[in-house]
Design a protein around this motif. Structure first.
Motif, PDB file in Angstrom:
ATOM      1  N   VAL A 295      50.697  37.317  48.163  1.00 43.72           N
ATOM      2  CA  VAL A 295      49.728  36.356  47.961  1.00 43.72           C
ATOM      3  C   VAL A 295      48.872  37.043  46.966  1.00 43.72           C
ATOM      4  N   TRP A 296      48.601  38.304  46.893  1.00 39.11           N
ATOM      5  CA  TRP A 296      47.659  38.530  45.983  1.00 39.11           C
ATOM      6  C   TRP A 296      48.433  38.690  44.353  1.00 39.11           C
ATOM      7  N   GLU A 297      49.522  38.717  44.374  1.00 34.86           N
ATOM      8  CA  GLU A 297      50.223  38.866  42.881  1.00 34.86           C
ATOM      9  C   GLU A 297      50.443  37.373  42.609  1.00 34.86           C
ATOM     10  N   GLU A 298      50.905  36.568  43.346  1.00 35.68           N
ATOM     11  CA  GLU A 298      51.408  35.144  42.909  1.00 35.68           C
ATOM     12  C   GLU A 298      50.375  34.108  43.134  1.00 35.68           C
ATOM     13  N   THR A 299      49.466  34.078  44.014  1.00 33.03           N
ATOM     14  CA  THR A 299      48.352  33.459  44.256  1.00 33.03           C
ATOM     15  C   THR A 299      47.141  33.500  43.342  1.00 33.03           C
ATOM     16  N   ASP A 300      46.832  34.837  43.580  1.00 28.24           N
ATOM     17  CA  ASP A 300      45.327  35.415  43.083  1.00 28.24           C
ATOM     18  C   ASP A 300      45.763  35.993  41.529  1.00 28.24           C
ATOM     19  N   GLY A 301      47.094  36.077  41.274  1.00 29.81           N
ATOM     20  CA  GLY A 301      47.372  36.682  39.839  1.00 29.81           C
ATOM     21  C   GLY A 301      46.806  37.976  39.594  1.00 29.81           C
ATOM     22  N   LEU A 302      47.045  38.746  40.676  1.00 29.47           N
ATOM     23  CA  LEU A 302      46.569  40.184  40.450  1.00 29.47           C
ATOM     24  C   LEU A 302      47.587  41.298  40.529  1.00 29.47           C
ATOM     25  N   ASP A 303      47.387  42.610  40.201  1.00 31.49           N
ATOM     26  CA  ASP A 303      48.430  43.406  40.051  1.00 31.49           C
ATOM     27  C   ASP A 303      48.614  43.985  41.520  1.00 31.49           C
ATOM     28  N   PRO A 304      49.753  44.076  42.081  1.00 27.18           N
ATOM     29  CA  PRO A 304      50.362  44.138  43.369  1.00 27.18           C
ATOM     30  C   PRO A 304      49.989  45.681  43.583  1.00 27.18           C
ATOM     31  N   GLN A 305      49.944  46.437  42.680  1.00 31.49           N
ATOM     32  CA  GLN A 305      49.952  47.883  42.692  1.00 31.49           C
ATOM     33  C   GLN A 305      48.425  48.255  42.983  1.00 31.49           C
ATOM     34  N   GLU A 306      47.470  47.268  42.469  1.00 33.91           N
ATOM     35  CA  GLU A 306      46.049  47.325  42.871  1.00 33.91           C
ATOM     36  C   GLU A 306      45.514  46.707  44.116  1.00 33.91           C
ATOM     37  N   PHE A 307      46.341  46.566  44.934  1.00 30.57           N
ATOM     38  CA  PHE A 307      45.950  45.542  46.140  1.00 30.57           C
ATOM     39  C   PHE A 307      44.991  46.331  46.931  1.00 30.57           C
ATOM     40  N   ASN A 308      43.601  45.536  47.371  1.00 29.02           N
ATOM     41  CA  ASN A 308      42.740  46.143  47.957  1.00 29.02           C
ATOM     42  C   ASN A 308      42.489  45.266  49.041  1.00 29.02           C
ATOM     43  N   PRO A 309      42.512  45.642  50.394  1.00 27.77           N
ATOM     44  CA  PRO A 309      42.134  44.659  51.488  1.00 27.77           C
ATOM     45  C   PRO A 309      41.015  44.223  51.446  1.00 27.77           C
ATOM     46  N   LYS A 310      39.771  44.817  51.119  1.00 30.94           N
ATOM     47  CA  LYS A 310      38.690  44.521  51.271  1.00 30.94           C
ATOM     48  C   LYS A 310      38.191  43.224  50.343  1.00 30.94           C
ATOM     49  N   THR A 311      38.803  43.365  48.879  1.00 28.55           N
ATOM     50  CA  THR A 311      38.668  42.420  48.139  1.00 28.55           C
ATOM     51  C   THR A 311      39.499  41.262  48.244  1.00 28.55           C
ATOM     52  N   PHE A 312      40.628  41.637  48.788  1.00 28.19           N
ATOM     53  CA  PHE A 312      41.515  40.339  49.087  1.00 28.19           C
ATOM     54  C   PHE A 312      40.788  39.570  50.287  1.00 28.19           C
ATOM     55  N   PHE A 313      40.114  39.984  51.325  1.00 25.92           N
ATOM     56  CA  PHE A 313      39.363  39.386  52.366  1.00 25.92           C
ATOM     57  C   PHE A 313      38.318  38.597  51.643  1.00 25.92           C
ATOM     58  N   LYS A 314      37.580  39.057  50.652  1.00 24.46           N
ATOM     59  CA  LYS A 314      36.562  38.242  49.962  1.00 24.46           C
ATOM     60  C   LYS A 314      37.326  37.085  49.164  1.00 24.46           C
ATOM     61  N   LEU A 315      38.281  37.405  48.568  1.00 25.50           N
ATOM     62  CA  LEU A 315      38.853  36.238  47.872  1.00 25.50           C
ATOM     63  C   LEU A 315      39.181  35.068  48.674  1.00 25.50           C
ATOM     64  N   HIS A 316      39.698  35.647  49.888  1.00 30.70           N
ATOM     65  CA  HIS A 316      40.225  34.238  50.690  1.00 30.70           C
ATOM     66  C   HIS A 316      39.200  33.846  51.931  1.00 30.70           C
ATOM     67  N   ASP A 317      38.218  34.448  51.777  1.00 34.62           N
ATOM     68  CA  ASP A 317      37.067  33.970  52.561  1.00 34.62           C
ATOM     69  C   ASP A 317      36.450  32.757  51.753  1.00 34.62           C
ATOM     70  N   SER A 318      36.995  31.552  51.738  1.00 29.54           N
ATOM     71  CA  SER A 318      36.691  30.599  50.723  1.00 29.54           C
ATOM     72  C   SER A 318      35.415  30.162  50.919  1.00 29.54           C
ATOM     73  N   ASN A 319      34.905  30.063  52.026  1.00 34.58           N
ATOM     74  CA  ASN A 319      33.517  29.405  52.116  1.00 34.58           C
ATOM     75  C   ASN A 319      32.307  30.594  52.247  1.00 34.58           C
ATOM     76  N   GLY A 320      32.727  31.809  52.181  1.00 40.91           N
ATOM     77  CA  GLY A 320      31.694  33.013  52.065  1.00 40.91           C
ATOM     78  C   GLY A 320      31.006  33.104  53.398  1.00 40.91           C
ATOM     79  N   ASP A 321      31.438  32.932  54.548  1.00 39.29           N
ATOM     80  CA  ASP A 321      30.712  33.045  55.776  1.00 39.29           C
ATOM     81  C   ASP A 321      31.079  34.257  56.496  1.00 39.29           C
TER      82      ASP A 321
END
Length: 455
Positions: free
Chosen positions: A224-250
């Motif tokens: 998802v990080w690579e194909e949906t978010d367009g980011l480098d899979p080698q730089e995967f960061n769980p915290k950043t991933f969480f904030k990216l997909h917390d779409s309403n920021g709650d």
């Protein structure tokens, strides 16, 4: 929608209508934006949504929602805050409740009508008791008890909602298999063998798909990080991933946000354009994936995944395991042969019942036709009687206008006219002059025996 009340909504399968993030010092304020919402499947879904929308317009209630936790919502403490909301909010809630009561009454009436239940006067207060999401004894105003009942009922119903969805899917699969078998029975041997071969080829084609990563695993999230978010899979960061997909920021991932993460995996197996891919199975697969993640990540079972819970799940050994997800095709059937046989018996019983009802309706239709014919015959008889009566009246009127006849059948008024003519001929007509004086046309006769005058 506020974070506190989002807890309630997540108990209601994330009833998101308007998303308002919780104020955070580190985050800039975000504008309100509409968010697509999913139907919970509850029969009072619209009522629940509208109550939530109205409550969130009250500043005091919104403030309480931001600080409320799941337990505050579930145990009813939040309901007591209803007494402090503004008058316009209470008025709107009263109106919503009256509309809901009216809707439930219509449902009850339709149900009674469909079962041919004869009821001169329905006891709505008693019948409304079967609905647990509002107080049936007070049908005009929305009180704290109504909010408490609404939350408790939605929580209970939605806890069973996933199980009901699984049961619905099982019945769908059994019906599909039953229809397949019945169809094959209707074919001759050659055609049946051809059709069975075609079905097996479609199943095999469906099974040939790319590897499906286990939901919630590092491989699945990196994809998802690579194909949906367009980011480098080698730089995967769980915290950043969480904030990216917390779409309403709650600050939490709800069930909708989680299911959005599975789209890429589902696309590997299901394509609506392919005959061999069943979209009902895809939705069941989506549900299985979400349940799998919730079971492993949602520690407090509030149907929400917090950042803390998410980060803890990434620290587990299982997170880094390259495990392939077992799809429905790889697991045992959702029903047993015994369950299928019971289902088929149930279907036959329903077919017999439907046949009996159809026969009864046919008989009633024939009876109505006979009654219609009888009424039409009565109508014609009535029209004929009216015509005959009208004719007799006309004849009687003609008789009443005709002068009386004599003993020989002649019209009596002719004799009367002849009499009058004879009488007229015997009358002496006296001539008159122009001044209306009687004329003296008699011959002059000398007077006789007149006395003689002497001179």
């Amino acid at each position: 929608m506020t974070g506190g009340f989002k807890g309630l909504i997540l108990l209601s399968l994330c009833l998101v209508v308007w998303t308002v993030p919780i104020d955070r010092k580190q985050d800039p304020p975000q504008e309100e934006k509409p968010e697509e919402n999913a139907d919970t499947g509850l029969y009072y879904d619209r009522y629940l949504r509208e109550v939530i929308e109205v409550l969130e317009t009250d500043p005091h209630f919104r403030e309480k929602l931001q600080t409320a936790n799941t337990e505050d919502i579930k145990n009813g403490r939040l309901s007591k805050e209803l007494d402090l909301v503004g008058h316009h909010v209470r008025t709107r809630l009263d109106e919503l409740k009256r509309q809901e009561v009216s809707r439930l009454r219509m449902l009850l009436k339709a149900k009674l009508d469909s079962t041919n239940t004869q009821s001169v006067q329905m006891d709505h207060a008693s019948l409304l008791k079967q609905f647990e999401h509002l107080d049936p004894h007070n049908q005009n105003t929305f009180e704290a008890k109504d909010l408490e009942l609404l939350i408790a009922t939605a929580t209970k119903d939605l806890e069973n909602y996933d199980a009901e969805r699984h049961e619905e899917f099982k019945r769908y699969e059994m019906l599909k298999e039953h229809e397949r078998r019945e169809y094959l029975k209707s074919l001759d041997q050659e055609k049946r063998e051809t059709e069975e071969k075609r079905i097996e080829e479609l199943k095999e084609k469906h099974r040939k798909h790319p590897k499906v990563n286990a939901p919630g695993s590092v491989d699945q999230l990196r994809e998802v990080w690579e194909e949906t978010d367009g980011l480098d899979p080698q730089e995967f960061n769980p915290k950043t991933f969480f904030k990216l997909h917390d779409s309403n920021g709650d600050g939490v991932l709800d069930e909708q946000e989680l299911e959005a993460l599975f789209a890429k995996e589902l696309e590997k197996v299901y394509d609506p354009k392919n005959e061999e891919d069943d979209m009902m199975e895809m939705e069941e697969e989506r549900l299985r994936m979400r349940e799998h993640v919730m079971q492993n990540v949602d520690i407090n079972h509030d149907r929400l995944v917090s950042l803390e819970e998410f980060l803890k799940s990434t620290e587990k050994k299982e997170f880094n395991e390259q495990k392939e997800w077992q799809t429905l095709d790889d697991t045992k059937p959702v029903y047993t042969e015994e369950e299928l046989q019971r289902f088929e018996v149930e279907l036959r019983d329903k077919e017999v019942e439907l046949g009996r009802r159809a026969e009864k309706l046919q008989q009633e239709q024939e009876l109505l036709k006979e009654r219609s014919k009888a009424l039409e015959a009565q109508k014609r008889e009535y029209q004929q009687a009216v015509m005959e009566m009208s004719q007799k009246q006309k004849e009687q009127q003609a008789v009443n206008r005709q002068p009386p006849s004599g003993p020989d059948g002649e019209l009596q008024f002719q004799n009367e006219i002849q009499k009058l003519a004879n009488e007229d001929s015997q009358v002496v007509k006296v001539p008159v002059d122009q001044n209306g004086d009687v004329k003296n046309n008699l011959p002059a006769e000398p007077p006789q025996n007149l006395p003689q005058h002497t001179s």
